[in-house]
Design a protein around this motif. Structure first.
Motif, short mmCIF file in Angstrom:
data_model
loop_
_atom_site.label_atom_id
_atom_site.label_comp_id
_atom_site.label_asym_id
_atom_site.label_seq_id
_atom_site.Cartn_x
_atom_site.Cartn_y
_atom_site.Cartn_z
N LEU A 65 53.80 35.85 37.38
CA LEU A 65 52.53 35.71 38.02
C LEU A 65 51.58 36.52 37.36
O LEU A 65 51.89 37.37 36.88
N ALA A 66 50.37 36.06 37.08
CA ALA A 66 49.17 37.13 36.81
C ALA A 66 48.06 36.98 37.74
O ALA A 66 48.00 36.13 38.53
N CYS A 67 47.25 38.18 37.89
CA CYS A 67 46.41 38.64 38.78
C CYS A 67 45.01 38.72 37.81
O CYS A 67 44.83 39.13 36.87
N SER A 68 44.03 38.29 38.82
CA SER A 68 42.76 38.41 38.40
C SER A 68 42.24 39.86 38.39
O SER A 68 41.00 39.90 37.71
N LEU A 69 42.68 40.74 39.19
CA LEU A 69 42.41 41.99 39.20
C LEU A 69 42.53 42.93 38.14
O LEU A 69 43.61 42.74 37.62
N ASN A 70 41.76 43.81 37.45
CA ASN A 70 41.93 44.49 36.64
C ASN A 70 42.27 46.01 37.20
O ASN A 70 41.47 46.62 37.97
N PRO A 71 43.55 46.31 37.25
CA PRO A 71 43.89 47.56 37.92
C PRO A 71 42.99 48.60 37.37
O PRO A 71 43.21 49.78 38.10
N PHE A 72 42.66 49.11 36.36
CA PHE A 72 41.90 49.82 35.68
C PHE A 72 40.39 49.90 36.01
O PHE A 72 39.77 50.88 35.39
N SER A 73 39.89 48.67 36.47
CA SER A 73 38.32 48.52 36.39
C SER A 73 37.75 49.52 37.80
O SER A 73 38.58 49.44 38.58
N GLN A 74 36.72 49.83 37.73
CA GLN A 74 35.99 50.82 38.69
C GLN A 74 35.18 49.69 39.86
O GLN A 74 34.80 49.91 40.88
N ASN A 75 35.21 48.42 39.45
CA ASN A 75 34.51 47.19 39.89
C ASN A 75 35.34 46.16 40.42
O ASN A 75 35.33 45.13 39.58
N PRO A 76 36.13 46.18 41.34
CA PRO A 76 37.08 45.38 41.71
C PRO A 76 36.49 43.81 42.06
O PRO A 76 35.19 43.87 42.85
N PRO A 77 37.04 42.88 41.93
CA PRO A 77 36.40 41.51 42.13
C PRO A 77 36.59 41.40 43.92
O PRO A 77 37.34 41.81 44.43
N SER A 78 35.64 40.49 44.32
CA SER A 78 35.51 40.29 45.70
C SER A 78 36.65 39.66 46.19
O SER A 78 37.23 39.61 47.28
N GLU A 79 37.35 38.59 45.17
CA GLU A 79 38.41 37.93 45.53
C GLU A 79 39.71 38.03 44.46
O GLU A 79 39.39 38.12 43.42
N VAL A 80 40.86 38.55 44.93
CA VAL A 80 41.86 38.66 43.99
C VAL A 80 42.83 37.42 44.01
O VAL A 80 43.38 37.03 45.23
N ARG A 81 42.89 36.64 42.89
CA ARG A 81 43.91 35.58 42.92
C ARG A 81 45.08 35.84 41.98
O ARG A 81 44.95 36.72 41.10
N TRP A 82 46.21 35.55 42.40
CA TRP A 82 47.50 35.36 41.67
C TRP A 82 47.65 33.75 41.35
O TRP A 82 47.69 33.04 42.23
N GLU A 83 48.04 33.63 40.20
CA GLU A 83 48.32 32.40 39.65
C GLU A 83 49.73 32.55 39.02
O GLU A 83 50.20 33.45 38.19
N ILE A 84 50.51 31.52 39.27
CA ILE A 84 51.95 31.47 38.72
C ILE A 84 51.80 30.89 37.02
O ILE A 84 51.23 29.83 36.93
N LEU A 85 52.37 31.91 36.34
CA LEU A 85 52.48 31.28 34.85
C LEU A 85 53.69 30.56 34.65
O LEU A 85 53.61 29.49 33.79
N TRP A 86 54.82 30.91 35.30
CA TRP A 86 55.99 30.11 35.38
C TRP A 86 56.67 30.46 36.55
O TRP A 86 56.91 31.60 36.89
N SER A 87 57.61 29.49 36.83
CA SER A 87 58.63 29.62 37.84
C SER A 87 59.83 28.82 37.61
O SER A 87 59.93 27.79 37.14
N GLY A 88 61.14 29.28 38.04
CA GLY A 88 62.34 28.46 37.95
C GLY A 88 63.41 28.83 38.77
O GLY A 88 62.90 29.80 39.86
#
Length: 621
Positions: A159-182
């Protein structure tokens, strides 16, 4: 060439939209694949048009994980080895420089300490462990590569996340999207490989990946060496036509996605109901309840919107005696808990493991939920729930008086003072504190007041200073103990083990792996064998002093053994191992990896004589 490809993609897009309105599911999916093929063919053109090439990155930092084989105070076999370039690949074998999860195979699920499975777990949810990795620069992913160096095949989701863990300004909404699943799988060979599945396109750049694994089909521990993220800095232009093609949830009959997310709650309904139920409402109430009991939670929420009759059945608290929210960790929020509250008045078992991190669930929201739904709880799974704090633990102790099982595994951000509240849960039977910051004073208080404990996991609890004192308290206060995990509890000595074995004679499962201070020459293992005839699982992993006399005593006194781990001993001969196999007819697994006297030939001979026993022997190339 590039304008022609753009027009071609737009043409496919228009055709697909028309087909998804009038065509079948298979036609829509076929058209979607055609668009994917066209985009792959035009990939280099899209990348070069942005003015920058593909970027290759190794993980900069390991942010979170559910378990690892290694110690909290070293690097060997830990998840932290995944930061940076590979240490081992392309070599194959058992190497300390790799990342290894705590378990493998299915036999862990049959141990006395295992919790029973939850009903309504979606068939598509296979994950047993996870790790989260941060990369230096956010990119639009074009590929993700996992370098597996031993027993590959455990990865089931990326999975990939919309949040940048190193950013000082986190987004209002954190999204996780599946890149691949099996589904869980096992590679045909245990040799190293570079696993690079075809991934989906993202509408946002990411530098935070999550890899989820299921090692249940593995014959031994899976070892990972590095994760590579490939991507481009600017969004590929052809991907602009990718995202709005079609909502795959509209085509799916059983996607267990975000039906309980905060964006659109099926629980809330829209007030419009169809009263034409045919003859369905003439069925007995109990029969309809039985039918809907086979639905997953998202499907139950969707069905509640169809008519008043089914809303009544889908909202019946009897449908929510047990509730596993772990499969929906990526979308569960405080609002989700609010919408579930009216249905959970009779809730007895709750699994919220992995949920609520990065602010999705707050301690306040969790406490509010427990105040309404905690009075009947007997089991609470909170593994890797980093929203927990002292207020949360106090709420558990006050609102869950009947609680018998509590799992706090890998809640490594929970402060030491919070654990003192567990002592108020006097009915506890099972307590998991693996990889937590609990300290000795709080633990002794828990053992004093929770005398009914039967299953206790203290693996990798590095802040406990003297495990001999803990063992002494267990022998006096917790005589009904059936399983005890002391994995990597370095201060336990022969005196503590002797007291433990003498006082807790009902033990069936004992993990003393990597307890290096125990010395066989003191006779402690032979005394343990004589005191614990009920033993089914015994781990003496990496104790170099285990010898033939110890195995002979186990063969004589512990005929019910199922699993034995003596990895790393230099003093056990094939003859003693054979005697153990002959004397314990229920044995299923024996790990003799790195046992210098037991070579591959001896393992092969014993495996032929005892085909029902899995004799493990790892190697290093």
């Amino acid at each position: 060439m590039f304008p022609m490809l753009t027009l071609l993609s737009m043409f496919y897009y228009i055709c697909l939209r028309r087909r998804c309105r009038s065509g079948s599911r298979s036609e829509a999916l076929g058209s979607r694949r055609a668009v994917e093929l066209a985009q792959r063919a035009s990939g280099p053109a899209g990348g070069s048009s942005s003015g920058g090439g593909e970027l290759e990155q190794y993980a900069k930092e390991v942010l979170d994980f559910s378990s690892h084989y290694g110690s909290e105070n070293s690097m060997s076999y830990t998840m932290w080895n995944l930061a940076g370039a590979p240490n081992v690949y392309p070599s194959s074998g058992d190497f300390t420089q790799t990342a290894v999860f705590r378990t493998y195979g299915r036999w862990w699920e049959h141990c006395p300490s295992a919790a029973p499975p939850y009903r309504r777990t979606p068939r598509s949810f296979h994950s047993k462990d996870y790790l989260e990795l941060a990369f230096e620069e956010p990119v639009y992913p074009t590929a993700v590569e996992v370098l597996e160096t031993y027993h590959p095949g455990a990865v089931v989701q990326i999975l990939a996340c919309s949040l940048n863990p190193f950013s000082q300004n986190p987004p209002s909404e954190v999204r996780w999207e599946i890149l691949w699943s099996g589904e869980p799988s096992k590679a045909p060979t245990h040799q190293s490989r570079q696993f690079s599945p075809t991934i989906r396109h993202l509408s946002f750049p990411t530098n935070l990946l999550r890899v989820e694994v299921n090692s249940s089909l593995m014959d031994y521990y899976t070892e990972l060496d590095a994760v590579i993220l490939r991507g481009v800095r600017e969004r590929p232009m052809l991907a602009l036509y990718k995202m709005p093609l079609i909502d795959m949830n509209d085509l799916s009959d059983g996607e267990d996605e975000v039906a309980i997310s905060s964006q659109r709650h099926p629980l809330a309904g829209d007030g419009k109901h169809n009263t034409g139920n045919g003859y369905f409402d003439k069925l007995p109430y109990e029969l309809i309840q039985l039918i809907v009991s086979h639905l997953t939670l998202p499907d139950l929420c969707r069905l509640a919107q169809s008519c008043k009759l089914l809303q009544q059945h889908c909202s019946d608290p009897l449908q929510y005696l047990q509730l596993s929210l772990q499969p929906y960790w990526a979308t569960l929020t405080d609002a989700s808990l609010v919408h579930l509250q009216p249905r959970c008045a009779l809730l007895q078992r709750l699994n919220m493991s992995w949920t609520g991190n990065r602010g999705a669930i707050t301690s306040t929201g969790f406490c509010s939920f427990l105040k309404v739904c905690g009075s009947s709880l007997v089991s609470l799974e909170l593994s890797c729930c980093h929203f927990l704090n002292e207020a949360s633990m106090e709420a558990i102790s006050q609102t869950c008086p009947r609680l018998q099982q509590l799992n706090l595994a890998s809640c490594d951000r929970l402060q030491p003072q919070a654990f003192s509240h567990i002592a108020k849960l006097s009915s506890l039977r099972r307590l998991v504190l693996y990889r937590t910051k609990i300290e000795q004073t709080a633990l002794l208080s828990i053992l004093t007041f929770c005398a009914e404990l039967q299953n206790l996991n203290l693996g990798s609890c590095v802040r406990i200073q003297d495990y001999d004192v803990v063992a002494s308290m267990l022998s006096v206060r917790c005589r009904r103990l059936r399983s005890l995990d002391l994995w990597r509890c370095g201060s336990l000595t022969e005196r503590g083990l002797a007291e433990l074995a003498s006082g807790c004679r009902l033990l069936e499962e004992l993990d003393l792996g990597w307890c290096s201070t125990l010395q066989s020459s003191s006779g402690c293992f032979q005394h343990m064998a004589r005191c614990l005839p009920r033993l089914r699982k015994l781990f003496l992993t990496a104790n170099r002093t285990v010898c033939d006399s110890d195995l002979d005593e186990l063969a004589t006194c512990c005929p019910r053994l199922h699993h034995v781990d003596i990895l790393g001993t230099r003093m056990v001969s094939p003859a003693s191992l054979r005697k153990l196999l002959q004397s314990c007819p229920e044995l299923k697994l024996v790990d003799v990896s790195f046992c210098s006297q037991i070579d591959t030939r001896a393992v092969q001979e014993l495996s032929t004589l005892f085909p029902n026993v899995a004799i493990k022997k790892s190697f290093t190339q």
